[in-house]
Design a protein around this motif. Sequence first.
Motif, PDB file in Angstrom:
ATOM      1  N   LYS A 169      -8.312  -1.586  22.920  1.00 20.17           N
ATOM      2  CA  LYS A 169      -9.708  -1.166  22.470  1.00 20.17           C
ATOM      3  C   LYS A 169     -10.238  -0.281  23.362  1.00 20.17           C
ATOM      4  N   VAL A 170     -10.358  -0.569  24.559  1.00 21.25           N
ATOM      5  CA  VAL A 170     -10.654   0.390  25.490  1.00 21.25           C
ATOM      6  C   VAL A 170     -10.452   1.789  25.398  1.00 21.25           C
ATOM      7  N   MET A 171      -9.057   2.134  25.435  1.00 18.01           N
ATOM      8  CA  MET A 171      -8.334   3.258  25.348  1.00 18.01           C
ATOM      9  C   MET A 171      -8.960   4.096  23.931  1.00 18.01           C
TER      10      MET A 171
ATOM     11  N   LEU B 295       2.285  -1.416  25.464  1.00 24.15           N
ATOM     12  CA  LEU B 295       0.964  -2.185  25.998  1.00 24.15           C
ATOM     13  C   LEU B 295       0.418  -2.777  25.092  1.00 24.15           C
ATOM     14  N   ALA B 296       0.564  -4.297  25.201  1.00 23.63           N
ATOM     15  CA  ALA B 296       0.023  -5.032  24.161  1.00 23.63           C
ATOM     16  C   ALA B 296      -1.192  -5.833  24.193  1.00 23.63           C
ATOM     17  N   CYS B 297      -2.144  -5.502  25.442  1.00 25.33           N
ATOM     18  CA  CYS B 297      -3.501  -6.086  25.730  1.00 25.33           C
ATOM     19  C   CYS B 297      -4.149  -5.680  24.742  1.00 25.33           C
ATOM     20  N   VAL B 298      -4.694  -6.456  24.067  1.00 28.76           N
ATOM     21  CA  VAL B 298      -5.788  -6.035  23.070  1.00 28.76           C
ATOM     22  C   VAL B 298      -6.803  -5.389  23.465  1.00 28.76           C
TER      23      VAL B 298
ATOM     24  N   ASN C  80     -12.562   5.032  24.386  1.00 36.80           N
ATOM     25  CA  ASN C  80     -12.664   6.214  25.168  1.00 36.80           C
ATOM     26  C   ASN C  80     -12.216   7.478  24.542  1.00 36.80           C
ATOM     27  N   LEU C  81     -11.001   7.608  23.810  1.00 36.04           N
ATOM     28  CA  LEU C  81     -10.264   8.578  23.028  1.00 36.04           C
ATOM     29  C   LEU C  81     -11.477   8.828  22.012  1.00 36.04           C
ATOM     30  N   GLU C  82     -11.976   8.185  21.360  1.00 32.98           N
ATOM     31  CA  GLU C  82     -13.049   8.389  20.056  1.00 32.98           C
ATOM     32  C   GLU C  82     -14.154   9.106  20.792  1.00 32.98           C
ATOM     33  N   GLU C  83     -14.522   8.790  22.007  1.00 32.74           N
ATOM     34  CA  GLU C  83     -15.757   9.459  22.377  1.00 32.74           C
ATOM     35  C   GLU C  83     -15.395  10.971  22.994  1.00 32.74           C
ATOM     36  N   LEU C  84     -14.151  10.788  23.348  1.00 31.26           N
ATOM     37  CA  LEU C  84     -13.839  12.432  24.007  1.00 31.26           C
ATOM     38  C   LEU C  84     -13.477  13.246  22.867  1.00 31.26           C
ATOM     39  N   GLN C  85     -12.915  12.632  21.822  1.00 27.93           N
ATOM     40  CA  GLN C  85     -12.886  13.506  20.424  1.00 27.93           C
ATOM     41  C   GLN C  85     -14.098  13.978  19.848  1.00 27.93           C
ATOM     42  N   GLN C  86     -15.242  13.085  20.065  1.00 32.01           N
ATOM     43  CA  GLN C  86     -16.558  13.666  19.560  1.00 32.01           C
ATOM     44  C   GLN C  86     -17.187  14.458  20.491  1.00 32.01           C
ATOM     45  N   MET C  87     -16.976  14.244  21.838  1.00 33.21           N
ATOM     46  CA  MET C  87     -17.176  15.365  22.929  1.00 33.21           C
ATOM     47  C   MET C  87     -17.004  16.772  22.689  1.00 33.21           C
TER      48      MET C  87
END
Length: 70
Positions: free
Chosen positions: A23-25, A16-19, A28-35
Amino acid sequence: MQLEFPVWHDSEGNVLACVEKIKVMRENLEELQQMAQDAFEDALLMGCDEQQIRDFLVTMMRQLDNPYQS
């Protein structure tokens, strides 16, 4: 804790090369990690067994549903 993110691939192995997608991925994962970290800490403060909450979080992730499966 700092996560190391992999190079993301589609189901056919293409990178996946779309910047913007990456960025969204990441966001989302950083937010999930914090939760998850917050829930984990709360469980420990409430007296839950550490291994039990870890096992539950893993099980929860494994049971996520893919609504886009064909």
